[in-house]
Design an enzyme around this catalytic site. Structure first.
Site, PDB file in Angstrom:
ATOM      1  N   CYS A 119       0.800  -1.142  -0.016  1.00  0.00           N
ATOM      2  CA  CYS A 119      -0.013  -0.094  -0.177  1.00  0.00           C
ATOM      3  C   CYS A 119       0.870   1.217  -0.134  1.00  0.00           C
ATOM      4  CB  CYS A 119      -1.010  -0.001   1.074  1.00  0.00           C
ATOM      5  SG  CYS A 119      -1.657   1.407   1.541  1.00  0.00           S
ATOM      6  N   CYS A 128       0.208   3.645   2.839  1.00  0.00           N
ATOM      7  CA  CYS A 128       0.667   3.334   4.111  1.00  0.00           C
ATOM      8  C   CYS A 128       2.213   3.417   4.177  1.00  0.00           C
ATOM      9  CB  CYS A 128       0.520   1.713   4.221  1.00  0.00           C
ATOM     10  SG  CYS A 128      -1.497   1.241   3.979  1.00  0.00           S
TER      11      CYS A 128
END
Length: 105
Positions: A28, A31
């Site tokens: 991600c 993230c």
């Protein structure tokens, strides 16, 4: 940040006084965007225990908690959810701090 090792550990940790679970995944990009400033946030909020939850490893737990976007944060205190910052959008350091500041103590 501590990494979640089991659903049993999640159930024990959420009973503690102030715990924030960060739902994330290695793939991600949003993230990874928060990674550089997470240690500063942890240092600025020592009253909280921060736990990283790998979304792919705990997909059923994410479903139970209605966490479908990452990175997302869900806070618990003594077994009760005290707040959530859950969306698919990129989070800034200021937004995460604002979320933490708004949690019921």
């Amino acid at each position: 940040m501590e990494e979640l090792k089991s659903v049993e550990q999640f159930n024990e940790l959420k009973k503690e006084e102030r715990v924030v679970f960060m739902f994330t995944a290695g793939w991600c990009p949003d993230c990874r965007f928060v990674d550089p400033f997470l240690p500063m946030i942890e240092a600025d909020y020592p009253e909280y225990t921060f736990v990283s939850v790998d979304r792919d490893e705990y997909i059923e737990l994410c479903g139970e908690l209605d966490v479908y976007g990452i990175p997302s944060f869900v806070a618990f205190s003594e077994g009760e959810e005290t707040g959530r910052f859950v969306s698919k959008d990129r989070k800034t350091k200021e937004e995460i701090e604002s979320f933490l500041n708004g949690l019921a103590s």
